[in-house]
Structure formats: C-alpha cells, structure tokens
Scaffold this motif. Structure first.
Motif, PDB file in Angstrom:
ATOM      1  N   SER A 201     -19.701 -50.531  51.484  1.00  0.00           N
ATOM      2  CA  SER A 201     -19.829 -49.137  51.044  1.00  0.00           C
ATOM      3  C   SER A 201     -21.300 -48.848  50.757  1.00  0.00           C
ATOM      4  N   GLU A 202     -21.873 -47.889  51.473  1.00  0.00           N
ATOM      5  CA  GLU A 202     -23.288 -47.575  51.342  1.00  0.00           C
ATOM      6  C   GLU A 202     -23.489 -46.396  50.396  1.00  0.00           C
ATOM      7  N   HIS A 203     -24.542 -46.501  49.566  1.00  0.00           N
ATOM      8  CA  HIS A 203     -24.810 -45.479  48.558  1.00  0.00           C
ATOM      9  C   HIS A 203     -26.261 -45.008  48.686  1.00  0.00           C
ATOM     10  N   PRO A 204     -26.539 -43.743  48.319  1.00  0.00           N
ATOM     11  CA  PRO A 204     -27.906 -43.225  48.446  1.00  0.00           C
ATOM     12  C   PRO A 204     -28.870 -43.736  47.385  1.00  0.00           C
ATOM     13  N   GLY A 205     -28.368 -44.361  46.317  1.00  0.00           N
ATOM     14  CA  GLY A 205     -29.240 -44.872  45.265  1.00  0.00           C
ATOM     15  C   GLY A 205     -28.669 -46.113  44.616  1.00  0.00           C
ATOM     16  N   SER A 206     -29.555 -46.910  44.010  1.00  0.00           N
ATOM     17  CA  SER A 206     -29.103 -48.139  43.352  1.00  0.00           C
ATOM     18  C   SER A 206     -28.208 -47.853  42.154  1.00  0.00           C
ATOM     19  N   SER A 207     -28.433 -46.725  41.489  1.00  0.00           N
ATOM     20  CA  SER A 207     -27.600 -46.401  40.334  1.00  0.00           C
ATOM     21  C   SER A 207     -26.145 -46.225  40.740  1.00  0.00           C
ATOM     22  N   ALA A 208     -25.901 -45.689  41.940  1.00  0.00           N
ATOM     23  CA  ALA A 208     -24.534 -45.527  42.434  1.00  0.00           C
ATOM     24  C   ALA A 208     -23.909 -46.876  42.756  1.00  0.00           C
ATOM     25  N   VAL A 209     -24.711 -47.802  43.265  1.00  0.00           N
ATOM     26  CA  VAL A 209     -24.215 -49.156  43.520  1.00  0.00           C
ATOM     27  C   VAL A 209     -23.791 -49.809  42.210  1.00  0.00           C
ATOM     28  N   ILE A 210     -24.652 -49.724  41.205  1.00  0.00           N
ATOM     29  CA  ILE A 210     -24.353 -50.319  39.903  1.00  0.00           C
ATOM     30  C   ILE A 210     -23.077 -49.723  39.317  1.00  0.00           C
ATOM     31  N   ALA A 211     -22.931 -48.416  39.415  1.00  0.00           N
ATOM     32  CA  ALA A 211     -21.746 -47.750  38.873  1.00  0.00           C
ATOM     33  C   ALA A 211     -20.484 -48.221  39.575  1.00  0.00           C
ATOM     34  N   ALA A 212     -20.538 -48.356  40.896  1.00  0.00           N
ATOM     35  CA  ALA A 212     -19.362 -48.780  41.656  1.00  0.00           C
ATOM     36  C   ALA A 212     -18.960 -50.206  41.308  1.00  0.00           C
ATOM     37  N   VAL A 213     -19.941 -51.086  41.182  1.00  0.00           N
ATOM     38  CA  VAL A 213     -19.640 -52.479  40.853  1.00  0.00           C
ATOM     39  C   VAL A 213     -19.138 -52.580  39.411  1.00  0.00           C
ATOM     40  N   GLY A 214     -19.729 -51.808  38.514  1.00  0.00           N
ATOM     41  CA  GLY A 214     -19.321 -51.856  37.117  1.00  0.00           C
ATOM     42  C   GLY A 214     -17.900 -51.384  36.879  1.00  0.00           C
ATOM     43  N   GLU A 215     -17.374 -50.571  37.792  1.00  0.00           N
ATOM     44  CA  GLU A 215     -16.015 -50.037  37.630  1.00  0.00           C
ATOM     45  C   GLU A 215     -14.947 -50.912  38.286  1.00  0.00           C
ATOM     46  N   SER A 216     -15.358 -51.905  39.087  1.00  0.00           N
ATOM     47  CA  SER A 216     -14.382 -52.648  39.893  1.00  0.00           C
ATOM     48  C   SER A 216     -14.567 -54.153  39.734  1.00  0.00           C
ATOM     49  N   PRO A 217     -13.615 -54.856  39.130  1.00  0.00           N
ATOM     50  CA  PRO A 217     -13.732 -56.313  38.966  1.00  0.00           C
ATOM     51  C   PRO A 217     -13.843 -57.070  40.283  1.00  0.00           C
ATOM     52  N   ASN A 218     -13.356 -56.514  41.389  1.00  0.00           N
ATOM     53  CA  ASN A 218     -13.412 -57.220  42.669  1.00  0.00           C
ATOM     54  C   ASN A 218     -14.696 -56.937  43.445  1.00  0.00           C
ATOM     55  N   ALA A 219     -15.640 -56.195  42.843  1.00  0.00           N
ATOM     56  CA  ALA A 219     -16.812 -55.728  43.583  1.00  0.00           C
ATOM     57  C   ALA A 219     -18.021 -56.638  43.417  1.00  0.00           C
ATOM     58  N   GLY A 221     -22.417 -56.191  44.700  1.00  0.00           N
ATOM     59  CA  GLY A 221     -23.369 -55.329  45.375  1.00  0.00           C
ATOM     60  C   GLY A 221     -24.787 -55.824  45.219  1.00  0.00           C
ATOM     61  N   TYR A 222     -25.708 -55.115  45.846  1.00  0.00           N
ATOM     62  CA  TYR A 222     -27.129 -55.416  45.651  1.00  0.00           C
ATOM     63  C   TYR A 222     -27.839 -54.126  45.262  1.00  0.00           C
ATOM     64  N   ALA A 223     -28.841 -54.249  44.393  1.00  0.00           N
ATOM     65  CA  ALA A 223     -29.531 -53.084  43.855  1.00  0.00           C
ATOM     66  C   ALA A 223     -30.887 -53.507  43.312  1.00  0.00           C
ATOM     67  N   GLY A 224     -31.689 -52.512  42.912  1.00  0.00           N
ATOM     68  CA  GLY A 224     -32.995 -52.783  42.330  1.00  0.00           C
ATOM     69  C   GLY A 224     -32.902 -53.152  40.864  1.00  0.00           C
ATOM     70  N   TYR A 225     -33.838 -53.967  40.415  1.00  0.00           N
ATOM     71  CA  TYR A 225     -33.854 -54.493  39.043  1.00  0.00           C
ATOM     72  C   TYR A 225     -33.863 -53.397  37.992  1.00  0.00           C
ATOM     73  N   ASN A 226     -34.567 -52.316  38.248  1.00  0.00           N
ATOM     74  CA  ASN A 226     -34.713 -51.290  37.206  1.00  0.00           C
ATOM     75  C   ASN A 226     -33.419 -50.549  36.914  1.00  0.00           C
ATOM     76  N   HIS A 227     -32.394 -50.722  37.739  1.00  0.00           N
ATOM     77  CA  HIS A 227     -31.110 -50.054  37.509  1.00  0.00           C
ATOM     78  C   HIS A 227     -30.108 -50.944  36.777  1.00  0.00           C
ATOM     79  N   LEU A 228     -30.481 -52.168  36.462  1.00  0.00           N
ATOM     80  CA  LEU A 228     -29.556 -53.078  35.792  1.00  0.00           C
ATOM     81  C   LEU A 228     -29.127 -52.511  34.438  1.00  0.00           C
ATOM     82  N   ASN A 229     -27.826 -52.558  34.163  1.00  0.00           N
ATOM     83  CA  ASN A 229     -27.315 -52.080  32.878  1.00  0.00           C
ATOM     84  C   ASN A 229     -26.152 -52.958  32.425  1.00  0.00           C
ATOM     85  N   PRO A 230     -25.635 -52.753  31.202  1.00  0.00           N
ATOM     86  CA  PRO A 230     -24.590 -53.654  30.680  1.00  0.00           C
ATOM     87  C   PRO A 230     -23.263 -53.603  31.425  1.00  0.00           C
ATOM     88  N   MET A 231     -23.076 -52.658  32.337  1.00  0.00           N
ATOM     89  CA  MET A 231     -21.825 -52.586  33.085  1.00  0.00           C
ATOM     90  C   MET A 231     -21.709 -53.691  34.132  1.00  0.00           C
TER      91      MET A 231
END
Length: 315
Positions: A201-219, A221-231
């Motif tokens: 699943s392709e996303h236009p920004g790293s924040s969207a990747v982080i959000a998708a992975v944070g909502e799904s235990p089976n997910a 993804g890859y993203a930029g360091y500055n978007h890392l959050n507790p999710m």
C-alpha cells in the motif's frame, strides 16, 4: 521681480538640511533590507523543515518570503532543469541521469549540499516483539527480486516470530509512492535496487505510513525517522558486523545505523558566481546554530559541527 538674498544663517541651515538629506539617502541605500521571494520544489519528507526554515528566515529578514512546493524529491531535478526554481530539496541523492539532464541544460552540475541527517526506518505495531531484521530479511519481505541474497520471499509473520507471540498471519505492507525520495532510496539500499512487491500500500507521506502501521497489528512499513511516534516501533537493523542497531540521534549522526541518510538541497549556481543576497541569507540560516536547532526540532538529526559551513563555494 523682487529677489531675496539669504543671510548667512539661512544659507547655513539650508546647506545643513541638504547634507542631512544626502546622508540619510546614502545611509538608507547602505542599509536597504534584503528582499526577495525564494522558490523551492521537492521533497515531501523535508516539507516541515523547509517551512520552519522559511519562517525563521522571514523573522530575520521580513522582506524575504519562501514559497515551497512539496511534490516529492523526483520533482526537484525537473524543476531545476526547467529553471522554475533555484533550490531543490531532496531526501535522496540525485541519480546520474538526473544530474546529466541538468548538465545538458546548463553546462555545469548542480551544487549538492547536505543540510541535515535522517534515516529510513522499518516500523511495526508498537506491541510487536520483533527483535531485529537483517538486510536479507528486509529485502525478502518488501521485494520480489531477492537481490540482497535471501533464499525465499517472506510473506507471513510466523516466518519471523513464533505464532504464539504474534498470531497475525500475512504481513500487510505499507510504503511511499513513486515520487518520493524515500521510496527510491529504500529501493536502492534496502532492496539492493530490486523490485517492490505490487501489493504494498503506497502513501503520499511518511506520516500516513506510520498511521497505517500503528492501526494494524499485522502491518509493517518503511518511513522517515522524523515521523516516528509512540504508535509504532522502529525495528533495529543488523549491521554488516552482525550487530542489531536501533535508530537514534547518535547512530544516525555517526552513520552506524544501516539506513542512515543525508537530506540534500540542490542549488542552481553557475561556477564562479555567487548567490543573490536573499538566497545566501537562506543558506546562512540553514548552516547556523539556529538552523540546525530547527533541524532537531523538526525531528531530524543536525549535521556534525565539522560538516557545517555557512558559505557556499563559488567555484
């Protein structure tokens, strides 16, 4: 016609007023504020950073405005070649073909400036206990090519963790879109220039990747360091020496984290010429202590002190 003759005191006052007017005119010209509108086109990853730099520049020089179009790193070389911008921020280095297109257009290469440090992360759900991944595993998860030496594709969580620890079946993958420099650099370095799986699943920004992975235990993804959050949780990656290394300011700044990267600003500057004052003020801000504090506030990693410079070479 009646003529009037000025007395000495009148002539003196007139001379003094004229002199003050000339002095003020000269002084105003000498202290004329730097003005200009700066254009930049490029990295979505760097959008927040560029805007913060623009705000700080406007505080220093109220008559300078920065206009930034965050359309992805792939758009920066195109805009630079077309001459619609002087600055092209990118979260990956220019490719040889992109650089050559610029040279073919102008007869000289673009200036490449490293302006901050960053990293690509492999992220999982915050409760996922996955301890680490090596390069072959990352490639086998995200690609169809297995260019990094893996023996088979990895598609399910039980191939990485015992089912009683993480019983979520098929791995659902998330990543960036084709225009992203993060997409291109992850493909080059994590997949050994192989081909991505088509079901990512392709996303236009790293924040969207982080959000998708944070909502799904089976997910995953890859993203930029500055978007890392507790999710989510960043999975440590195993270095060439066999040591799992987690991303941190220290490991990214030192370059020991395997997917550390520089963030770049490409500049159209002919050899032997200097930048206009507004553009030079922007670069001076970026490499100043204030500019690098903004880097850290934006979630990236400041450049090592020895790497900083406040002046762009002229040739």
């Amino acid at each position: 016609m009646q003529r009037y003759r000025l007395g000495f005191s009148q002539r003196y006052r007139l001379w003094l007023a004229s002199g003050l007017l000339l002095f003020c005119t000269f002084a105003w010209g000498q202290n004329d504020p730097i003005r200009g509108t700066l254009g930049a086109v490029g990295s979505d990853t760097m959008a927040g950073l560029m805007l913060r730099w623009g705000e700080a520049l406007n505080t220093r020089h109220p008559d300078i405005k920065l206009q930034f179009q965050a359309s992805g790193s792939a758009s920066a070389p195109t805009a630079l070649v077309a001459g619609t911008t002087r600055f092209g921020p990118m979260s990956r280095p220019m490719t040889e073909s992109e650089r050559q297109q610029f040279i073919d257009r102008y007869g000289y290469p673009p200036r490449e400036l490293s302006v901050a440090r960053d990293a690509l992360l492999v992220v999982v759900h915050r409760h996922n206990p996955l301890a680490s991944l090596n390069r072959e595993q990352v490639d086998a998860i995200f690609s169809t090519s297995l260019n990094c030496g893996g023996s088979h594709a990895i598609r399910r969580w039980e191939e990485l963790l015992p089912a009683d620890q993480w019983p979520y079946g098929k791995i659902a993958l998330h990543g960036r879109n084709l225009a992203s420099g993060t997409h291109g650099l992850f493909q080059e370095r994590a997949l050994c220039s192989g081909q991505f799986r088509r079901d990512i699943s392709e996303h236009p920004g790293s924040s969207a990747v982080i959000a998708a992975v944070g909502e799904s235990p089976n997910a995953m993804g890859y993203a930029g360091y500055n978007h890392l959050n507790p999710m989510v949780r960043a999975v440590p990656l195993i270095s060439g020496e066999g040591t799992p290394i987690a991303p941190s300011v220290a490991t990214i700044q030192a370059g020991t984290y395997p997917l550390s990267r520089d963030l770049y600003l490409y500049v159209n500057l002919p050899p032997g010429e200097s930048l206009p004052p507004a553009e030079q003020a922007f670069l001076s801000l970026i490499f100043s202590n204030e500019g690098q504090q903004i880097v850290q506030a934006a979630g990236f990693v400041p450049l090592p002190q020895a790497q900083r410079t406040s002046l762009l070479p002229r040739d």
